[in-house]
Scaffold this motif. Structure first.
Motif, PDB file in Angstrom:
ATOM      1  N   ILE A 394      49.739  14.882  35.982  1.00 50.31           N
ATOM      2  CA  ILE A 394      49.212  14.946  37.333  1.00 50.31           C
ATOM      3  C   ILE A 394      47.680  14.877  37.266  1.00 50.31           C
ATOM      4  N   GLY A 395      47.048  14.685  38.417  1.00 50.41           N
ATOM      5  CA  GLY A 395      45.603  14.605  38.470  1.00 50.41           C
ATOM      6  C   GLY A 395      44.949  15.977  38.587  1.00 50.41           C
ATOM      7  N   PRO A 396      43.640  16.053  38.305  1.00 51.00           N
ATOM      8  CA  PRO A 396      42.925  17.337  38.404  1.00 51.00           C
ATOM      9  C   PRO A 396      43.022  17.982  39.776  1.00 51.00           C
ATOM     10  N   ALA A 397      42.941  17.185  40.850  1.00 56.53           N
ATOM     11  CA  ALA A 397      43.014  17.752  42.199  1.00 56.53           C
ATOM     12  C   ALA A 397      44.392  18.363  42.463  1.00 56.53           C
ATOM     13  N   GLU A 398      45.448  17.709  41.989  1.00 54.54           N
ATOM     14  CA  GLU A 398      46.801  18.240  42.167  1.00 54.54           C
ATOM     15  C   GLU A 398      46.976  19.538  41.390  1.00 54.54           C
ATOM     16  N   ARG A 399      46.434  19.578  40.190  1.00 53.58           N
ATOM     17  CA  ARG A 399      46.538  20.798  39.386  1.00 53.58           C
ATOM     18  C   ARG A 399      45.799  21.955  40.073  1.00 53.58           C
ATOM     19  N   GLN A 400      44.586  21.677  40.561  1.00 53.86           N
ATOM     20  CA  GLN A 400      43.805  22.726  41.204  1.00 53.86           C
ATOM     21  C   GLN A 400      44.481  23.236  42.466  1.00 53.86           C
ATOM     22  N   ALA A 401      45.164  22.361  43.186  1.00 51.41           N
ATOM     23  CA  ALA A 401      45.876  22.786  44.388  1.00 51.41           C
ATOM     24  C   ALA A 401      47.006  23.752  44.036  1.00 51.41           C
ATOM     25  N   ILE A 402      47.719  23.460  42.959  1.00 50.21           N
ATOM     26  CA  ILE A 402      48.804  24.351  42.517  1.00 50.21           C
ATOM     27  C   ILE A 402      48.236  25.690  42.067  1.00 50.21           C
ATOM     28  N   LEU A 403      47.118  25.665  41.324  1.00 50.93           N
ATOM     29  CA  LEU A 403      46.507  26.907  40.858  1.00 50.93           C
ATOM     30  C   LEU A 403      46.002  27.746  42.029  1.00 50.93           C
ATOM     31  N   ALA A 404      45.417  27.083  43.020  1.00 54.02           N
ATOM     32  CA  ALA A 404      44.887  27.814  44.171  1.00 54.02           C
ATOM     33  C   ALA A 404      45.993  28.505  44.968  1.00 54.02           C
ATOM     34  N   ALA A 405      47.174  27.904  44.989  1.00 48.63           N
ATOM     35  CA  ALA A 405      48.287  28.480  45.747  1.00 48.63           C
ATOM     36  C   ALA A 405      49.081  29.506  44.945  1.00 48.63           C
ATOM     37  N   SER A 406      48.775  29.649  43.663  1.00 45.74           N
ATOM     38  CA  SER A 406      49.549  30.538  42.790  1.00 45.74           C
ATOM     39  C   SER A 406      49.212  32.002  43.057  1.00 45.74           C
ATOM     40  N   PRO A 407      50.212  32.864  43.154  1.00 46.69           N
ATOM     41  CA  PRO A 407      49.942  34.300  43.341  1.00 46.69           C
ATOM     42  C   PRO A 407      49.423  34.978  42.076  1.00 46.69           C
ATOM     43  N   LEU A 408      49.447  34.275  40.951  1.00 43.16           N
ATOM     44  CA  LEU A 408      49.016  34.872  39.687  1.00 43.16           C
ATOM     45  C   LEU A 408      47.505  34.866  39.509  1.00 43.16           C
ATOM     46  N   GLY A 409      46.798  34.047  40.296  1.00 44.12           N
ATOM     47  CA  GLY A 409      45.354  33.933  40.118  1.00 44.12           C
ATOM     48  C   GLY A 409      44.625  35.246  40.319  1.00 44.12           C
ATOM     49  N   ALA A 410      45.006  35.994  41.353  1.00 44.33           N
ATOM     50  CA  ALA A 410      44.328  37.267  41.633  1.00 44.33           C
ATOM     51  C   ALA A 410      44.517  38.273  40.509  1.00 44.33           C
ATOM     52  N   LYS A 411      45.585  38.125  39.762  1.00 45.52           N
ATOM     53  CA  LYS A 411      45.885  39.089  38.701  1.00 45.52           C
ATOM     54  C   LYS A 411      45.220  38.732  37.384  1.00 45.52           C
ATOM     55  N   TYR A 412      45.119  37.432  37.052  1.00 48.25           N
ATOM     56  CA  TYR A 412      44.713  37.042  35.701  1.00 48.25           C
ATOM     57  C   TYR A 412      43.385  36.298  35.610  1.00 48.25           C
ATOM     58  N   ASP A 413      42.905  35.717  36.683  1.00 43.55           N
ATOM     59  CA  ASP A 413      41.764  34.814  36.558  1.00 43.55           C
ATOM     60  C   ASP A 413      40.446  35.516  36.250  1.00 43.55           C
ATOM     61  N   THR A 414      40.339  36.817  36.551  1.00 36.12           N
ATOM     62  CA  THR A 414      39.113  37.567  36.277  1.00 36.12           C
ATOM     63  C   THR A 414      39.348  38.537  35.132  1.00 36.12           C
ATOM     64  N   ALA A 415      38.532  38.440  34.092  1.00 33.82           N
ATOM     65  CA  ALA A 415      38.673  39.312  32.924  1.00 33.82           C
ATOM     66  C   ALA A 415      38.199  40.732  33.249  1.00 33.82           C
ATOM     67  N   VAL A 416      38.783  41.709  32.551  1.00 33.98           N
ATOM     68  CA  VAL A 416      38.414  43.119  32.690  1.00 33.98           C
ATOM     69  C   VAL A 416      37.982  43.628  31.322  1.00 33.98           C
ATOM     70  N   ASP A 417      36.842  44.332  31.291  1.00 30.74           N
ATOM     71  CA  ASP A 417      36.331  44.862  30.018  1.00 30.74           C
ATOM     72  C   ASP A 417      36.158  46.364  30.160  1.00 30.74           C
ATOM     73  N   ARG A 418      37.206  47.122  29.827  1.00 37.51           N
ATOM     74  CA  ARG A 418      37.117  48.574  29.963  1.00 37.51           C
ATOM     75  C   ARG A 418      36.643  49.214  28.666  1.00 37.51           C
ATOM     76  N   VAL A 419      36.410  50.508  28.716  1.00 37.28           N
ATOM     77  CA  VAL A 419      35.878  51.234  27.558  1.00 37.28           C
ATOM     78  C   VAL A 419      36.903  51.221  26.434  1.00 37.28           C
ATOM     79  N   SER A 420      36.456  50.809  25.263  1.00 38.29           N
ATOM     80  CA  SER A 420      37.337  50.725  24.097  1.00 38.29           C
ATOM     81  C   SER A 420      36.525  51.014  22.841  1.00 38.29           C
ATOM     82  N   ALA A 421      37.015  50.576  21.683  1.00 39.95           N
ATOM     83  CA  ALA A 421      36.398  50.965  20.410  1.00 39.95           C
ATOM     84  C   ALA A 421      34.924  50.588  20.341  1.00 39.95           C
ATOM     85  N   TYR A 422      34.569  49.386  20.764  1.00 38.78           N
ATOM     86  CA  TYR A 422      33.176  48.944  20.682  1.00 38.78           C
ATOM     87  C   TYR A 422      32.256  49.853  21.487  1.00 38.78           C
TER      88      TYR A 422
END
Length: 527
Positions: A394-422
Motif C-alpha cells: 500500500i502507499g504511505p498515505a494509506e498506511r498513515q490513515a490506518i495508523l491514525a484510525a488505530s486505537p493502539l496509537g494512544a497507548k504505544y506511540d509515546t515512550a515512557v521513561d520512569r525511574v529505574s536502575a540508571y
C-alpha cells in the motif's frame, strides 16, 4: 461451496485442499525458492484465519503483505485462477482488519519490551556473547534482582554493567568470577546494539500480548498484525531474537486450552533460517520446547523459509501442515533439499513428489495438512487460491490513515521513561558528591594537609579525597554508594578529558586534557 467456516481454503486441483481450524495449532511450514509464491500463500492463509475470527501475527519482509489491508483489484490472471479452481462464484475482494507495527516506530506502532523481560539468555544471543560473557550478564541480572533495580532500557543495563565492573572483586566472591574483560566486551556489544537501533526496542510502554489477539468489533474478523520488517532485516539477529522473544512471551502468558475449535493466534515466522543459523544448543532447545508445548496454549506457529533444511529436525517434526512451493536443483545442496522436502510428505502413489517439486509453477504448491484425526493427508499438487486483498504494498498515505484510525496509537506511540536502575544509580552518585561538597570544610592554605591535597589533585579533589579513600585512607573499605559515586566521577573525567582533547586536537591535546582533568578531579579518582 469451497469456503467453509471450519477450515481455511488453500486451493484445489484434483480436489479442494483445506487447513482445518481445529488442527491449525499443530503448526506448519511454508517453503519454496524465491519468487515461487510463498508471500501470496502467507497472505491467503492470513486472510483465511482472519475470516474465521483468528488473530494473526506476521512479518512483512518486502512490504508486500501490507496490501492485505486493502481490497484487491480485478485482474485477468486472478479471475482465471479463481475459475480454474472453481472459486468464481465465491471469489470477492475484501480487506482484512490490520494493525501495523514497527520496532523503529516509523511504519507502525512501536513494539517495545524491557531488558528484564528479554532476559540474559536472549540478550546474550542478540549480542553474540561468549559463555564467559553470558555468565557475567547473568550476574548483572541477579544483582538487579537482589538490589531491586529495574532494568527497563539499555541505559539501565549500561549503568549496571559499569557498576558491576567497578565492584568486580567484591562481586566475584558473591556470585562467581567477574572478568573486567567480559564487562568491557558486554559494553562494546551494547554500543553495537544501539547502533543497530536496538535501543528503540527496549523501554516502555511494553507490548501487551492481548493487543495482538484482537478481533474487529464490526466484522468479527481477526486482526492481522503486520510487522514492518524491511529495515529490521538489516539487523537479522535483532529480527530473529525479537520474534523468538515474542513467541516465548506468548508461551509464558497464554493459559492452557488443549485443542480448541480454532487457534487463539496464528504466528508466522518468515525467513525462519535466521532463527536457527549458528544458534547455540541451549537456544535450539528453547525453541524446540516452545514449539512443542505452545500448541496446548492454542497458538499455531508457521515457519516460512526457502528449504526444509533451514529448520532443525527436532522442530521440523512438530510441523504437521505443509505447503511446498517449487525448489530448483542446481547444486548438490539443492538436490538434497528437494529429497528432504519430498520425504517429509505422506507419499501419493500417483505422484512423484521429488520430481513435482522441481516442476511446480508460480502459484502452485504441494499441500499436505492434518485431517480431523491428526493424520497427514496424502500430498497433492495444488493451485493456490487468489487472495481477496490487494497484491503488493500500500502507499504511505494509506498506511498513515490506518495508523491514525488505530486505537493502539494512544497507548504505544509515546515512550515512557520512569525511574529505574540508571536514575537510581545516578542519583545516589550525585547525592554522595553533594554531601561531600556541603559537609567538608577546606583547611587554611598554609596547613600541611591543604598543601598535600593541592599537590595530589587540587583543592576540589582534596575535598573529596576522604570520600573515595585518598591519602591515608587509601586502604579503607569503600561503601557501595562511594563506589557508585567514584564510577560516575570517572565517567565525568573521561568525558571532560575527551572534550578538552577535541578542542586542543591530536594526541598532544588528549594528553594535556587528561593532565588538566587529573589536576581538577584527581582527589576523586585516586584509589
Amino acid at each position: 461451496m469451497l469456503l467453509r467456516d471450519d477450515a481455511v481454503f488453500v486451493g484445489a486441483s484434483q480436489k479442494p485442499e483445506y487447513l482445518l481450524l481445529q488442527r491449525a495449532n499443530r503448526h506448519g511450514l511454508v517453503t519454496g525458492a524465491t519468487g515461487t509464491g510463498k508471500t501470496v500463500t502467507l497472505q491467503i492463509l492470513a486472510e483465511g484465519f482472519s475470516r474465521a475470527g483468528v488473530p494473526v501475527f506476521c512479518a512483512d519482509i518486502k512490504g508486500d503483505l501490507s496490501g492485505i489491508s486493502m481490497p484487491g483489484a480485478p485482474k485477468d490472471f486472478l479471475a482465471k485462477r479463481a475459475a480454474d479452481i472453481g472459486l468464481s462464484d465465491e471469489y470477492a475482494f475484501a480487506p482484512s482488519p490490520v494493525a501495523f507495527w514497527d520496532l523503529f516506530g516509523a511504519e507502525g506502532h512501536p513494539i517495545r519490551t524491557t531488558v528484564s523481560e528479554m532476559g540474559p539468555l536472549l540478550l546474550s544471543r542478540l549480542m553474540d556473547l561468549t559463555d564467559a560473557q553470558e555468565g557475567v550478564l547473568n550476574i548483572v541480572f541477579r544483582l538487579a534482582d537482589d538490589q531491586g533495580l529495574l532494568l527497563l532500557d539499555l541505559k539501565d543495563l549500561r549503568a549496571l554493567v559499569a557498576h558491576v565492573g567497578e565492584q568486580a572483586s567484591e562481586l566475584s566472591q558473591l556470585y562467581g568470577n567477574v572478568s573486567k574483560a567480559s564487562v568491557g566486551a558486554i559494553q562494546r556489544r551494547l554500543l553495537v546494539l544501539e547502533e543497530q537501533g536496538g535501543d528503540a526496542f527496549f523501554g516502555e510502554p511494553a507490548l501487551a500480548i492481548a493487543d495482538l489477539m484482537r478481533t474487529d468489533p464490526q466484522t468479527g474478523r481477526g486482526v492481522v498484525n503486520v510487522l514492518a520488517a524491511d529495515r529490521l532485516m538489516t539487523s537479522p539477529r535483532l529480527y530473529a531474537t525479537f520474534l523468538l522473544w515474542l513467541l516465548s512471551e506468548l508461551f509464558e502468558e497464554m493459559p492452557e486450552v488443549g485443542d480448541p475449535d480454532k487457534p487463539k493466534l496464528v504466528f508466522f515466522f518468515d525467513e525462519a533460517h535466521l532463527l536457527f543459523d549458528e544458534a547455540p544448543k541451549a537456544l535450539l532447545q528453547k525453541v524446540e520446547q516452545v514449539v512443542r508445548l505452545i500448541r496446548s496454549k492454542g497458538i499455531g506457529v508457521y515457519f516460512v523459509s526457502q528449504s526444509p533444511l533451514d529448520v532443525p529436525d527436532e522442530v521440523l517434526g512438530q510441523l504437521g501442515n505443509r505447503v511446498q512451493h517449487a525448489l530448483r536443483a542446481f547444486t548438490p545442496r539443492d538436490q538434497k533439499a528437494v529429497r528432504a522436502a519430498a520425504e517429509t510428505f505422506r507419499p501419493n502413489p500417483e505422484l512423484d513428489t521429488a520430481q513435482a517439486i522441481m516442476e511446480l509453477g508460480v502459484g502452485e504448491a504441494l499441500v499436505s495438512t492434518l485431517d480431523a484425526k491428526g493424520i497427514p493427508s496424502v500430498v497433492e499438487r495444488t493451485l493456490v487460491r487468489p487472495p481477496s486483498g490487494r497484491l503488493g504494498p500500500i502507499g504511505p498515505a494509506e498506511r498513515q490513515a490506518i495508523l491514525a484510525a488505530s486505537p493502539l496509537g494512544a497507548k504505544y506511540d509515546t515512550a515512557v521513561d520512569r525511574v529505574s536502575a540508571y536514575e537510581i544509580l545516578t542519583r545516589k552518585a550525585e547525592e554522595t558528591v553533594q554531601t561531600a561538597e556541603e559537609g567538608t570544610v577546606a583547611p587554611e592554605p598554609d596547613q600541611p594537609e591543604a598543601v598535600e591535597k593541592a599537590e595530589s589533585g587540587g583543592l576540589f579533589g582534596g575535598m573529596l579525597g576522604q570520600l573515595f579513600g585518598t591519602g591515608s585512607d587509601r586502604g579503607a573499605r569503600l561503601t557501595t554508594t562511594q563506589r557508585v559515586a567514584r564510577s560516575v566521577a570517572r565517567t565525568i573525567s573521561n568525558q571532560v578529558a575527551g572534550e578538552i582533547g577535541r578542542q586542543i586536537g591530536g594526541r598532544t591535546g588528549s594528553s594535556v586534557s587528561r593532565a588538566v582533568v587529573r589536576g581538577v578531579l584527581g582527589g576523586m579518582l585516586r584509589r
